[in-house]
Design a protein around this motif. Structure first.
Motif, PDB file in Angstrom:
ATOM      1  N   GLU A 130       0.815  -1.206   0.000  1.00  0.00           N
ATOM      2  CA  GLU A 130       0.000   0.000   0.000  1.00  0.00           C
ATOM      3  C   GLU A 130       0.858   1.270   0.000  1.00  0.00           C
ATOM      4  OE1 GLU A 130      -3.844  -1.885   2.402  1.00  0.00           O
ATOM      5  OE2 GLU A 130      -2.696  -0.253   3.321  1.00  0.00           O
ATOM      6  N   LEU A 131       2.172   1.100  -0.172  1.00  0.00           N
ATOM      7  CA  LEU A 131       3.087   2.239  -0.113  1.00  0.00           C
ATOM      8  C   LEU A 131       3.674   2.497  -1.493  1.00  0.00           C
ATOM      9  CD1 LEU A 131       4.029   4.046   2.330  1.00  0.00           C
ATOM     10  CD2 LEU A 131       6.220   2.887   2.077  1.00  0.00           C
ATOM     11  N   VAL A 132       3.260   3.596  -2.112  1.00  0.00           N
ATOM     12  CA  VAL A 132       3.767   4.009  -3.417  1.00  0.00           C
ATOM     13  C   VAL A 132       4.955   4.926  -3.191  1.00  0.00           C
ATOM     14  CG1 VAL A 132       3.220   5.153  -5.602  1.00  0.00           C
ATOM     15  CG2 VAL A 132       1.433   3.900  -4.360  1.00  0.00           C
ATOM     16  N   ALA A 152      -1.832   4.617   0.778  1.00  0.00           N
ATOM     17  CA  ALA A 152      -3.263   4.665   0.477  1.00  0.00           C
ATOM     18  C   ALA A 152      -3.871   3.301   0.763  1.00  0.00           C
ATOM     19  CB  ALA A 152      -3.505   5.063  -0.978  1.00  0.00           C
ATOM     20  N   ARG A 153      -5.118   3.301   1.145  1.00  0.00           N
ATOM     21  CA  ARG A 153      -5.804   2.036   1.376  1.00  0.00           C
ATOM     22  C   ARG A 153      -5.808   1.209   0.095  1.00  0.00           C
ATOM     23  NH1 ARG A 153      -8.296   2.001   6.223  1.00  0.00           N
ATOM     24  NH2 ARG A 153      -8.661   4.050   7.215  1.00  0.00           N
ATOM     25  N   ASP A 176      -7.382   7.935   4.765  1.00  0.00           N
ATOM     26  CA  ASP A 176      -7.382   7.115   3.552  1.00  0.00           C
ATOM     27  C   ASP A 176      -6.093   7.244   2.761  1.00  0.00           C
ATOM     28  OD1 ASP A 176     -10.442   6.098   2.992  1.00  0.00           O
ATOM     29  OD2 ASP A 176     -10.379   7.973   4.114  1.00  0.00           O
ATOM     30  N   PHE A 177      -5.489   8.433   2.807  1.00  0.00           N
ATOM     31  CA  PHE A 177      -4.239   8.709   2.101  1.00  0.00           C
ATOM     32  C   PHE A 177      -3.321   9.469   3.062  1.00  0.00           C
ATOM     33  CE2 PHE A 177      -7.725   8.935  -0.996  1.00  0.00           C
ATOM     34  CZ  PHE A 177      -7.317   8.024  -1.965  1.00  0.00           C
ATOM     35  N   TYR A 178      -2.026   9.129   3.023  1.00  0.00           N
ATOM     36  CA  TYR A 178      -1.051   9.841   3.855  1.00  0.00           C
ATOM     37  C   TYR A 178       0.209  10.017   3.025  1.00  0.00           C
ATOM     38  CZ  TYR A 178       1.243  11.353   8.179  1.00  0.00           C
ATOM     39  OH  TYR A 178       1.871  12.093   9.145  1.00  0.00           O
ATOM     40  N   ALA A 179       0.622  11.283   2.843  1.00  0.00           N
ATOM     41  CA  ALA A 179       1.784  11.607   1.998  1.00  0.00           C
ATOM     42  C   ALA A 179       2.902  12.179   2.860  1.00  0.00           C
ATOM     43  CB  ALA A 179       1.390  12.625   0.927  1.00  0.00           C
ATOM     44  N   PHE A 180       4.152  11.783   2.543  1.00  0.00           N
ATOM     45  CA  PHE A 180       5.280  12.357   3.272  1.00  0.00           C
ATOM     46  C   PHE A 180       6.516  12.400   2.381  1.00  0.00           C
ATOM     47  CE2 PHE A 180       5.051   7.859   4.218  1.00  0.00           C
ATOM     48  CZ  PHE A 180       6.350   7.398   4.286  1.00  0.00           C
ATOM     49  N   THR A 181       7.517  13.156   2.847  1.00  0.00           N
ATOM     50  CA  THR A 181       8.678  13.512   2.036  1.00  0.00           C
ATOM     51  C   THR A 181       9.959  13.030   2.692  1.00  0.00           C
ATOM     52  OG1 THR A 181       7.578  15.439   1.086  1.00  0.00           O
ATOM     53  CG2 THR A 181       9.985  15.468   1.122  1.00  0.00           C
ATOM     54  N   GLY A 182      10.859  12.427   1.903  1.00  0.00           N
ATOM     55  CA  GLY A 182      12.082  11.856   2.436  1.00  0.00           C
ATOM     56  C   GLY A 182      13.110  12.877   2.877  1.00  0.00           C
ATOM     57  N   HIS A 183      13.252  13.979   2.134  1.00  0.00           N
ATOM     58  CA  HIS A 183      14.358  14.894   2.444  1.00  0.00           C
ATOM     59  C   HIS A 183      14.114  15.707   3.703  1.00  0.00           C
ATOM     60  CE1 HIS A 183      12.748  18.896   1.236  1.00  0.00           C
ATOM     61  NE2 HIS A 183      12.014  18.195   0.395  1.00  0.00           N
ATOM     62  N   LYS A 184      12.903  15.681   4.243  1.00  0.00           N
ATOM     63  CA  LYS A 184      12.640  16.340   5.516  1.00  0.00           C
ATOM     64  C   LYS A 184      12.851  15.396   6.697  1.00  0.00           C
ATOM     65  CE  LYS A 184       9.184  19.325   3.331  1.00  0.00           C
ATOM     66  NZ  LYS A 184       9.997  20.546   3.202  1.00  0.00           N
ATOM     67  N   MET A 185      13.094  14.112   6.411  1.00  0.00           N
ATOM     68  CA  MET A 185      13.283  13.110   7.466  1.00  0.00           C
ATOM     69  C   MET A 185      14.642  12.426   7.326  1.00  0.00           C
ATOM     70  SD  MET A 185      10.592  10.143   6.192  1.00  0.00           S
ATOM     71  CE  MET A 185      11.447   8.830   7.064  1.00  0.00           C
ATOM     72  N   LEU A 186      15.668  13.262   7.072  1.00  0.00           N
ATOM     73  CA  LEU A 186      17.076  12.851   7.031  1.00  0.00           C
ATOM     74  C   LEU A 186      17.490  12.152   5.753  1.00  0.00           C
ATOM     75  CD1 LEU A 186      17.492  11.365  10.660  1.00  0.00           C
ATOM     76  CD2 LEU A 186      17.475  13.763   9.947  1.00  0.00           C
ATOM     77  N   GLY A 187      16.584  11.967   4.794  1.00  0.00           N
ATOM     78  CA  GLY A 187      16.895  11.261   3.566  1.00  0.00           C
ATOM     79  C   GLY A 187      17.260  12.197   2.422  1.00  0.00           C
ATOM     80  N   PRO A 188      17.625  11.629   1.274  1.00  0.00           N
ATOM     81  CA  PRO A 188      17.963  12.428   0.101  1.00  0.00           C
ATOM     82  C   PRO A 188      16.746  13.133  -0.492  1.00  0.00           C
ATOM     83  CG  PRO A 188      18.967  10.248  -0.025  1.00  0.00           C
ATOM     84  CD  PRO A 188      17.975  10.203   1.101  1.00  0.00           C
ATOM     85  N   THR A 189      17.015  14.171  -1.270  1.00  0.00           N
ATOM     86  CA  THR A 189      15.949  14.854  -1.987  1.00  0.00           C
ATOM     87  C   THR A 189      15.408  13.939  -3.085  1.00  0.00           C
ATOM     88  OG1 THR A 189      17.604  15.881  -3.418  1.00  0.00           O
ATOM     89  CG2 THR A 189      16.840  17.162  -1.535  1.00  0.00           C
ATOM     90  N   PRO A 224       6.141   9.774  16.078  1.00  0.00           N
ATOM     91  CA  PRO A 224       5.780   8.474  15.504  1.00  0.00           C
ATOM     92  C   PRO A 224       4.448   8.582  14.761  1.00  0.00           C
ATOM     93  CG  PRO A 224       6.454   8.254  17.795  1.00  0.00           C
ATOM     94  CD  PRO A 224       6.319   9.727  17.539  1.00  0.00           C
ATOM     95  N   VAL A 225       4.385   7.995  13.584  1.00  0.00           N
ATOM     96  CA  VAL A 225       3.170   8.024  12.771  1.00  0.00           C
ATOM     97  C   VAL A 225       2.740   6.590  12.468  1.00  0.00           C
ATOM     98  CG1 VAL A 225       2.212   8.607  10.504  1.00  0.00           C
ATOM     99  CG2 VAL A 225       3.606  10.284  11.739  1.00  0.00           C
ATOM    100  N   ASP A 226       1.496   6.299  12.763  1.00  0.00           N
ATOM    101  CA  ASP A 226       0.886   5.006  12.458  1.00  0.00           C
ATOM    102  C   ASP A 226      -0.308   5.292  11.559  1.00  0.00           C
ATOM    103  OD1 ASP A 226      -0.700   2.686  12.437  1.00  0.00           O
ATOM    104  OD2 ASP A 226      -0.133   2.120  14.472  1.00  0.00           O
ATOM    105  N   VAL A 227      -0.134   5.087  10.254  1.00  0.00           N
ATOM    106  CA  VAL A 227      -1.172   5.496   9.319  1.00  0.00           C
ATOM    107  C   VAL A 227      -2.463   4.704   9.512  1.00  0.00           C
ATOM    108  CG1 VAL A 227       0.446   6.354   7.585  1.00  0.00           C
ATOM    109  CG2 VAL A 227      -0.270   3.949   7.497  1.00  0.00           C
ATOM    110  N   GLN A 228      -2.338   3.469   9.939  1.00  0.00           N
ATOM    111  CA  GLN A 228      -3.547   2.673  10.141  1.00  0.00           C
ATOM    112  C   GLN A 228      -4.317   3.142  11.373  1.00  0.00           C
ATOM    113  OE1 GLN A 228      -3.257  -1.584   8.761  1.00  0.00           O
ATOM    114  NE2 GLN A 228      -1.094  -1.232   9.230  1.00  0.00           N
TER     115      GLN A 228
END
Length: 417
Positions: A98-100, A249-250, A229-242, A220-224
């Motif tokens: 369920e993770l795109v 999404a369900r 129904d939809f939860y979007a997030f960004t890698g470069h704001k959480m220590l990851g690359p741009t 901590p985030v638990d989408v379930q």
């Protein structure tokens, strides 16, 4: 120094900020001959050495395209890329299918706008969002509304920068086909009651999309458990690359949604008379992805998991309390956003000084902050200001950096007034 500010100096015993800072090479540098004080974390976070080394090692030892080769390098790259999906899914408690994987929150929300919302919208329908949203949670809805004849409604906020939840729920009328809300405001730091909103949306049969860009790095985030129904997030704001991020999404939504992009890797079979598509999430991942970026994002999740997330949150809350108290001591300062529940983001103005001028002079003192509208024009219009100065903190910041920031602010203020 106020009593509140002095109390905030005590770090949680379980969190060693000095040890953590040693993991971030960039924090040791100087800017304009001054020690760097990096307070632009809501814009992008710094990267630990482990993430940098992982990306470097990928290109040195494992570089190949994913899902297209049976040779050793191809298998290694695919395992690392799909391994990052597994880590991200675990991090937000989502099933991996369920993770795109996307380039970030903006692409994730556009995917929902064009693949989920647009086919379901018509004249008289509406999308509900709020006045505190980033443009990424406004503009895509305006674009699909224009194409479909629907409208976009904006739930109001109060002068403390808090969503007026009762009004938001009142606006969940039958014509609303999708509701949207930021988990945490990128300008105000306001934490919205996502579980309550999701529960009320579900009662009305209205899907809810949550922009989690500013939440995932801080809590901590638990989408379930959230119930959206939809939860979007960004890698470069959480220590990851741009260029990295994700959409959860369900499964039922993903199966019903047509592909947003077409091309390689999102197909099952292509014929001259038509194409059958891969199962979710891969049917939404056309083309060569940012492989090394996601391998690095997986390493960022690994790094987070070496830390105590509750201790991180407690330390950031102490930083926020200390910074807020110190700023309140400055004459002529106006805080923009004083919600009861906040993450460590502070927007403000100083009487008689332009935000951009302040940010430019602070940079000369080694202090990196953000100035401008922060991709939130409707919010700026609500507060009657063209721009603000924004200091956004992370767990690797220190009380001493906050004090250095305030001292620099006092110094440059004298130059402008």
């Amino acid at each position: 120094m106020s009593a509140i500010a002095a109390q905030a100096h005590a770090a949680p015993a379980a969190f060693d900020v000095a040890r953590v800072r040693a993991d971030f090479p960039l924090l040791a540098r100087s800017v304009h001959g001054k020690p760097l004080v990096y307070l632009d974390n809501a814009n992008t976070s710094q990267k630990p050495a482990s993430v940098i080394a992982t990306v470097d090692e990928h290109y040195r030892r494992h570089n190949a395209n994913v899902s297209r080769a049976v040779h050793q390098l191809g298998e290694e790259a695919t395992l690392a890329y799909e391994g990052a999906r597994d880590k991200l899914a675990r991090f937000v408690n989502a099933p991996r299918d369920e993770l795109v994987l996307t380039s970030g929150t903006t692409q994730a929300i556009n995917l929902v706008a064009y693949s989920y919302a647009l086919p379901r919208l018509g004249p008289g329908d509406a999308i509900l969002t709020t006045l505190m949203e980033h443009h990424a949670n406004i503009v895509p809805w305006q674009l699909v509304a224009q194409r479909s004849g629907a409208s976009v409604k904006f739930a109001p906020i109060n002068e403390r920068g808090e969503l007026i939840v009762e009004r938001y729920l009142e606006m969940l009328t039958p014509e609303v086909k999708l509701a949207c809300v930021a988990h945490v405001s990128n300008v105000l730091g306001t934490v919205n009651p996502v579980r309550e909103i999701a529960r009320e949306c579900a009662r009305r049969g209205i899907p809810l999309l949550v922009d989690g860009s500013q939440a995932v790095p801080h809590r901590p985030v638990d989408v379930q458990a959230l119930g959206c129904d939809f939860y979007a997030f960004t890698g470069h704001k959480m220590l990851g690359p741009t260029g990295t991020g994700a959409l959860w999404a369900r499964r039922s939504h993903l199966e019903a949604m047509p592909p947003f992009f077409g091309g390689g890797e999102m197909i099952r079979q292509v014929r001259v008379d038509g194409t059958t598509f891969a199962d979710p999430p891969h049917k939404f991942e056309a083309g060569t992805p940012n492989i090394a970026g996601f391998v690095g994002l997986g390493a960022a999740v690994d790094y987070y998991e070496t830390l105590d997330l509750d201790a991180i949150h407690a330390w950031e809350q102490q930083l926020l309390a200390h910074a807020t108290a110190r700023l309140r001591e400055l004459p002529g300062l106006r805080l923009i956003g004083e919600a009861a529940e906040k993450e460590p983001v502070i927007s403000f103005l100083l009487e008689g000084a332009q935000a951009t001028d302040l940010a430019t002079l602070l940079d000369l003192e080694g202090v990196a902050v953000r100035s401008g509208h922060h991709c939130a024009h409707p919010l700026m219009q609500h507060f009657g200001v063209p721009a603000t100065l924004r200091a956004s903190l992370a767990f690797y910041n220190t009380m001493e950096e906050v004090d250095a920031f305030v001292a620099a602010l006092l110094k440059v203020r004298k130059l402008l007034l």
